[in-house]
Design an enzyme around this catalytic site. Sequence first.
Site, PDB file in Angstrom:
ATOM      1  N   HIS A 145     -34.277  51.335  60.113  1.00  0.00           N
ATOM      2  CA  HIS A 145     -33.756  52.547  60.755  1.00  0.00           C
ATOM      3  C   HIS A 145     -34.926  53.539  60.805  1.00  0.00           C
ATOM      4  O   HIS A 145     -35.776  53.544  59.900  1.00  0.00           O
ATOM      5  CB  HIS A 145     -32.636  53.095  59.874  1.00  0.00           C
ATOM      6  CG  HIS A 145     -31.853  54.226  60.443  1.00  0.00           C
ATOM      7  ND1 HIS A 145     -32.323  55.512  60.478  1.00  0.00           N
ATOM      8  CD2 HIS A 145     -30.608  54.276  60.979  1.00  0.00           C
ATOM      9  CE1 HIS A 145     -31.413  56.305  61.012  1.00  0.00           C
ATOM     10  NE2 HIS A 145     -30.357  55.583  61.327  1.00  0.00           N
ATOM     11  N   ASP A 222     -33.397  51.118  51.140  1.00  0.00           N
ATOM     12  CA  ASP A 222     -32.463  51.871  51.962  1.00  0.00           C
ATOM     13  C   ASP A 222     -31.097  51.185  51.805  1.00  0.00           C
ATOM     14  O   ASP A 222     -30.874  50.097  52.348  1.00  0.00           O
ATOM     15  CB  ASP A 222     -32.940  51.855  53.414  1.00  0.00           C
ATOM     16  CG  ASP A 222     -31.957  52.545  54.351  1.00  0.00           C
ATOM     17  OD1 ASP A 222     -30.818  52.825  53.924  1.00  0.00           O
ATOM     18  OD2 ASP A 222     -32.325  52.777  55.521  1.00  0.00           O
ATOM     19  N   GLN A 225     -26.402  50.919  54.269  1.00  0.00           N
ATOM     20  CA  GLN A 225     -25.388  49.992  54.785  1.00  0.00           C
ATOM     21  C   GLN A 225     -24.936  48.999  53.717  1.00  0.00           C
ATOM     22  O   GLN A 225     -24.210  48.047  54.030  1.00  0.00           O
ATOM     23  CB  GLN A 225     -25.936  49.236  56.019  1.00  0.00           C
ATOM     24  CG  GLN A 225     -26.285  50.129  57.187  1.00  0.00           C
ATOM     25  CD  GLN A 225     -25.066  50.780  57.844  1.00  0.00           C
ATOM     26  OE1 GLN A 225     -23.923  50.354  57.652  1.00  0.00           O
ATOM     27  NE2 GLN A 225     -25.292  51.838  58.608  1.00  0.00           N
ATOM     28  N   LYS A 248     -21.121  57.712  55.022  1.00  0.00           N
ATOM     29  CA  LYS A 248     -20.903  56.308  55.403  1.00  0.00           C
ATOM     30  C   LYS A 248     -20.022  55.589  54.393  1.00  0.00           C
ATOM     31  O   LYS A 248     -19.760  54.401  54.517  1.00  0.00           O
ATOM     32  CB  LYS A 248     -22.252  55.584  55.504  1.00  0.00           C
ATOM     33  CG  LYS A 248     -23.121  56.075  56.656  1.00  0.00           C
ATOM     34  CD  LYS A 248     -24.386  55.261  56.721  1.00  0.00           C
ATOM     35  CE  LYS A 248     -25.432  55.882  57.616  1.00  0.00           C
ATOM     36  NZ  LYS A 248     -25.089  55.902  59.031  1.00  0.00           N
ATOM     37  N   CYS A 388     -30.976  54.180  66.270  1.00  0.00           N
ATOM     38  CA  CYS A 388     -32.133  54.646  65.490  1.00  0.00           C
ATOM     39  C   CYS A 388     -33.000  53.490  65.025  1.00  0.00           C
ATOM     40  O   CYS A 388     -33.539  53.520  63.909  1.00  0.00           O
ATOM     41  CB  CYS A 388     -31.700  55.499  64.299  1.00  0.00           C
ATOM     42  SG  CYS A 388     -30.788  56.958  64.756  1.00  0.00           S
TER      43      CYS A 388
HETATM   44  N1  PLP Z   1     -30.687  53.842  57.084  1.00  0.00           N
HETATM   45  C1  PLP Z   1     -29.739  53.103  57.646  1.00  0.00           C
HETATM   46  C2  PLP Z   1     -29.789  51.614  57.501  1.00  0.00           C
HETATM   47  C3  PLP Z   1     -28.707  53.703  58.378  1.00  0.00           C
HETATM   48  O1  PLP Z   1     -27.762  52.959  58.940  1.00  0.00           O
HETATM   49  C4  PLP Z   1     -28.708  55.111  58.491  1.00  0.00           C
HETATM   50  C5  PLP Z   1     -27.675  55.791  59.312  1.00  0.00           C
HETATM   51  O2  PLP Z   1     -27.231  55.271  60.304  1.00  0.00           O
HETATM   52  C6  PLP Z   1     -29.714  55.837  57.874  1.00  0.00           C
HETATM   53  C7  PLP Z   1     -30.697  55.178  57.180  1.00  0.00           C
HETATM   54  C8  PLP Z   1     -29.770  57.334  57.935  1.00  0.00           C
HETATM   55  O3  PLP Z   1     -28.638  57.889  57.354  1.00  0.00           O
HETATM   56  P1  PLP Z   1     -28.353  59.472  57.505  1.00  0.00           P
HETATM   57  O4  PLP Z   1     -28.342  59.745  58.971  1.00  0.00           O
HETATM   58  O5  PLP Z   1     -27.012  59.646  56.894  1.00  0.00           O
HETATM   59  O6  PLP Z   1     -29.437  60.154  56.805  1.00  0.00           O
END
Ligand code: PLP
Length: 433
Positions: A145, A222, A225, A248, A388
């Site tokens: 992401h 990260d 998910q 999430k 993203c």
């Molecule tokens: N990393 C992953 C794998 C994500 O799916 C997301 C959000 O879609 C993020 C990071 C970023 O999360 P946030 O927008 O809540 O900071």
Amino acid sequence: MTLADPTTRALTTEEVDSLRRDFPILRERVNGHPLVYLDSGATSQRPRAVIDAEVDFAEHHNSAVHRGAHTLAAEATELFEDARTTVASFVGVGHDEIVWTSNATEAINLVAYAMSNASAGRGGEAAERFRLGEGDEIVVTEMEHHANLIPWQELAARTGASLRVIPLTDAGTLDLEEAARVIGDRTRLVCYTHVSNVLGTVNPVEKLTALAHSVGALALLDACQSAPHRPLDLRALDVDFAAFSGHKMLGPTGVGVLYGRAELLDALPPFLTGGSMITTVTLDHAEYLPAPQRFEAGTQRVSQAIGLAAAVRYLDSVGLDRVHDWESSLGRRLVAGLADIPGIRVLGPALGDERAGLASFDVDGVHAHDVGQYLDELGIAVRVGHHCAQPLHRRFGVTATTRASTYLYTTPDEVDTFLNAVADVRPFFGVGR
Ligand code: PLP
């Protein structure tokens, strides 16, 4: 929610029907149809218990934490710190190893900026291990992401370090042979996602972390998910840092979590500075509190943290292993159903291989935005675009996909409603049958 027997492994359809009643928004109708919410990968819905926890705080305890000498301030502080304990034990770590942030993006940026402060000489001897410069390498993967890519591009640019990338196989998994080549003596930090938000791929955290540690590098996970969808023991996974977002995992927006191993957080210089993170301040110098307060400058997101703790309790009451099993079967249903529709290409692991309960796909001849709009007319909420993850989409030769993502409240009937609607997309737009 009435759960028949929380020790039974599989969630039943009846239990899911029952727990759905805890989520007020699931009773909404959209464009004349019952809402089919398949966008939990972006933001999940909140059960009544989370909404009530925030309202209760606002109505009875609202105050800034760690400051006032009055009763409400003490109550707010206790609730805020209890929430930290709840979230810490949810992911198997200590209270002081959890830092509240606004979201996962801020959590990752916190580490990146703290490391660049260390690289500029801040933090003294203790912070030396975080200093980066020319010749040092930061490793990411091609499936990240943007939140776990751009902060590292920027850190590299600020420090003179370089960024290296673990590529993907055509099956949408990490090329582990390449990973072993890319991670080497110069590697200082390896940053990777547990579960891809586009492909649903589940990465081998133990292997990647062991590779990072074998060369003396730090591992940042990260967990955006994974934390909401499967049991997670960060200590057992042995990662050094991890990030995830409250919104999430049934929690409110505006709160995220950074986990950092205690000895690392204690050695890392702060990112944001100001009130609430200091011991002594003179006009030209400041001494900082230990972690986690050192990283929580300014007035905190109190009701959101309390709401997130309520979300964690809710997930715990269902059981993360059962949530995971439920979503895995929904994921298989999604992928099998999509594979049967002409003109659909699903990205990521093939049916039968491990994947999360989500699927991103390309519809031949129809842009993802048109797919999303068509589904929305039927009350079906999905995510469209690059999610993203532009480099990942480029790797698979597409600019945008449609993503359906499930959660514990998603039913097989909803997946079927979605699949029937997707089957009508190409005929509706006059391409294919
Ligand atoms: N990393 C992953 C794998 C994500 O799916 C997301 C959000 O879609 C993020 C990071 C970023 O999360 P946030 O927008 O809540 O900071």
